[in-house]
Every structure is written in structure tokens, then in C-alpha cells.
Scaffold this motif. Structure first.
Motif, PDB file in Angstrom:
ATOM      1  N   GLY A  95      41.219  31.879  38.029  1.00  0.00           N
ATOM      2  CA  GLY A  95      40.599  33.560  38.491  1.00  0.00           C
ATOM      3  C   GLY A  95      41.314  34.662  37.257  1.00  0.00           C
ATOM      4  O   GLY A  95      41.824  34.335  37.242  1.00  0.00           O
ATOM      5  N   GLU A  96      40.489  35.670  37.763  1.00  0.00           N
ATOM      6  CA  GLU A  96      41.218  36.737  36.916  1.00  0.00           C
ATOM      7  C   GLU A  96      42.173  37.293  37.598  1.00  0.00           C
ATOM      8  O   GLU A  96      43.507  37.756  36.765  1.00  0.00           O
ATOM      9  CB  GLU A  96      40.771  38.010  37.538  1.00  0.00           C
ATOM     10  CG  GLU A  96      40.660  39.374  36.509  1.00  0.00           C
ATOM     11  CD  GLU A  96      39.346  40.517  36.940  1.00  0.00           C
ATOM     12  OE1 GLU A  96      39.428  41.548  37.219  1.00  0.00           O
ATOM     13  OE2 GLU A  96      37.979  40.116  37.035  1.00  0.00           O
ATOM     14  N   ASP A  97      42.438  37.318  38.882  1.00  0.00           N
ATOM     15  CA  ASP A  97      44.321  37.415  39.286  1.00  0.00           C
ATOM     16  C   ASP A  97      45.490  36.375  38.345  1.00  0.00           C
ATOM     17  O   ASP A  97      46.233  37.050  38.283  1.00  0.00           O
ATOM     18  CB  ASP A  97      44.473  36.993  40.664  1.00  0.00           C
ATOM     19  CG  ASP A  97      43.847  38.092  41.465  1.00  0.00           C
ATOM     20  OD1 ASP A  97      43.436  38.834  40.697  1.00  0.00           O
ATOM     21  OD2 ASP A  97      43.012  38.120  42.651  1.00  0.00           O
ATOM     22  N   LEU A  98      45.159  35.521  37.893  1.00  0.00           N
ATOM     23  CA  LEU A  98      46.431  34.006  38.011  1.00  0.00           C
ATOM     24  C   LEU A  98      45.852  34.363  36.525  1.00  0.00           C
ATOM     25  O   LEU A  98      47.508  34.451  35.444  1.00  0.00           O
ATOM     26  CB  LEU A  98      45.769  32.987  37.821  1.00  0.00           C
ATOM     27  CG  LEU A  98      47.149  31.465  37.217  1.00  0.00           C
ATOM     28  CD1 LEU A  98      47.972  31.688  38.200  1.00  0.00           C
ATOM     29  CD2 LEU A  98      46.332  30.613  38.004  1.00  0.00           C
ATOM     30  N   VAL A  99      44.780  34.950  35.100  1.00  0.00           N
ATOM     31  CA  VAL A  99      45.104  35.077  34.068  1.00  0.00           C
ATOM     32  C   VAL A  99      45.482  35.915  33.884  1.00  0.00           C
ATOM     33  O   VAL A  99      46.282  36.471  32.940  1.00  0.00           O
ATOM     34  CB  VAL A  99      43.185  35.078  33.621  1.00  0.00           C
ATOM     35  CG1 VAL A  99      43.627  35.683  31.904  1.00  0.00           C
ATOM     36  CG2 VAL A  99      42.654  33.967  33.937  1.00  0.00           C
ATOM     37  N   ASN A 100      45.409  37.034  34.396  1.00  0.00           N
ATOM     38  CA  ASN A 100      46.085  38.914  34.308  1.00  0.00           C
ATOM     39  C   ASN A 100      47.938  38.429  34.809  1.00  0.00           C
ATOM     40  O   ASN A 100      48.334  39.063  34.145  1.00  0.00           O
ATOM     41  CB  ASN A 100      45.418  39.900  35.123  1.00  0.00           C
ATOM     42  CG  ASN A 100      44.259  40.188  35.100  1.00  0.00           C
ATOM     43  OD1 ASN A 100      44.010  39.751  33.346  1.00  0.00           O
ATOM     44  ND2 ASN A 100      43.528  40.778  35.619  1.00  0.00           N
TER      45      ASN A 100
END
Length: 207
Positions: A95-100
């Protein structure tokens, strides 16, 4: 020396290729210090155990959303001082949180020549089935950075592999792994750890 976490879901052949490359001294300035599996039955956990690498399971099925799973994964990584995440046959979409949180610090290996046969729904043998159905004479593998688009991050390395007459999904999958994935993934990881990859937009330059 950079700390590397390898994420796995299945047999762990790409993890093994990284462990073997590390043992041969081919991953410069980096060391695999942690393995995270998306399910407890992943044989890759046995490979990590044999290599003396710390591992844990964060079961994807235990979480309803990507965000919840990301949070659990980030908690598992907390305090590990991880510099690079390598997705080695990891079947859960991040998801976005981990990628960011790990922007430009997550590398994936994909069993096709991106931008062909990639994106949502293209994983494992499904990729090779699509290649065979297309009539393509060449396929291969791609090591790339992970961003918010599935298989959409900047390409680091690619290697082409021939599609041969009489191939089925199993034969082609093994050839792509042996001739491409197991070769370019350790190389891409080493290039990252040596600080030799420069990202310009969605392109990379090897320094």
C-alpha cells in the motif's frame, strides 16, 4: 554496510539466489538481515533459517485492507534499521504508506520485460501463460523500483530469455528464473547498496 530485508510468499528461489550471491561476495556493501513472509507456509522461511537470517510472518489474510497490512509490516520492520526492501516473489501488493516510507528503497523482480505482461493480475505463472498465448518469441525478467503503480517503478536491469518451441508455463518459468531473475536481482541489489543507481523521473542511470 546496508541492511536488507527480503519479502517472500512462496518457495524462496529468488531469496536463495540472493543468499548465494551474498555468500560469493557479490552483494557489495549490503547484507540480508531480515526476511518477512506473507504466510507461514512459505518454504522461503526454511531457507532463511538455514542461512541464519532472522525472519517473521505477517500473514496477509489476517488483515482486511492494504493500509492495515502496511501498518503491521512497518511495525515488524521497526527497529531493524532496514535500508532496502527486496520483493522476491512477494505476492501481496504493498500500500501507499509502506511505499512512501521506503520511497526508492524497494526493489521488485518481475518475470517479464516490463512494460509487457505486467500490472495488476500479472504474477507467477499467469505472466508466462500470457507470454505463451501471445506468440512472443522473447520474454525475460525486470528488476525495478516499486512505486504506487503495480510494476510501474523505474527499471534498474532487464534480461531477455528466449521462448522455445514446446514450452509450457513450468518450463518457461524455470528458464526465466534461471537465466534472468537469479542473475539480475542480486546485481540490482548490489548496485543499490554500492550507491550506483541514480533515478531521474521514471528512469535509472547506472553510475
Amino acid at each position: 554496510m546496508l541492511n536488507i530485508a527480503v519479502f517472500v510468499s512462496g518457495g524462496g528461489t529468488n531469496l536463495q539466489s540472493l543468499i548465494d550471491a551474498q555468500d560469493r561476495g557479490e552483494i557489495k556493501n549490503g547484507k540480508i538481515t531480515f526476511v518477512l513472509a506473507s504466510n507461514e507456509n512459505a518454504y522461503a522461511l526454511e531457507r532463511a533459517k538455514k542461512a541464519g537470517i532472522e525472519s517473521t510472518v505477517v500473514n496477509r489474510k489476517a488483515y482486511d485492507t492494504k493500509a492495515d497490512y502496511d501498518k503491521a509490516v512497518l511495525e515488524a520492520l521497526d527497529g531493524k534499521n532496514i535500508d532496502l526492501i527486496v520483493l522476491a516473489g512477494f505476492l501481496s501488493i504493498l500500500g501507499e504508506d509502506l511505499v512512501n516510507e521506503y520511497k526508492n528503497r524497494i526493489i521488485n523482480i518481475h518475470p517479464s520485460l516490463i512494460p509487457l505482461f505486467c500490472g495488476d493480475g500479472f504474477y507467477g505463472k499467469k505472466v508466462h501463460t500470457a507470454v505463451l498465448n501471445s506468440g512472443m518469441k522473447v520474454t525475460g525478467a525486470t528488476a525495478h523500483f516499486v512505486n504506487e503503480i503495480t510494476d510501474g517503478g523505474a527499471i534498474i536491469l532487464q534480461k531477455a530469455v528466449p521462448v522455445e518451441q514446446g514450452d509450457n508455463e513450468d518450463i518457461l518459468q524455470y528458464r526465466v528464473m534461471r537465466q534472468a531473475e537469479w542473475e539480475i536481482l542480486p546485481k540490482a541489489v548490489s548496485l543499490f547498496c554500492e550507491g550506483r543507481i541514480k533515478i531521474n523521473g521514471n528512469k535509472t542511470e547506472i553510475i
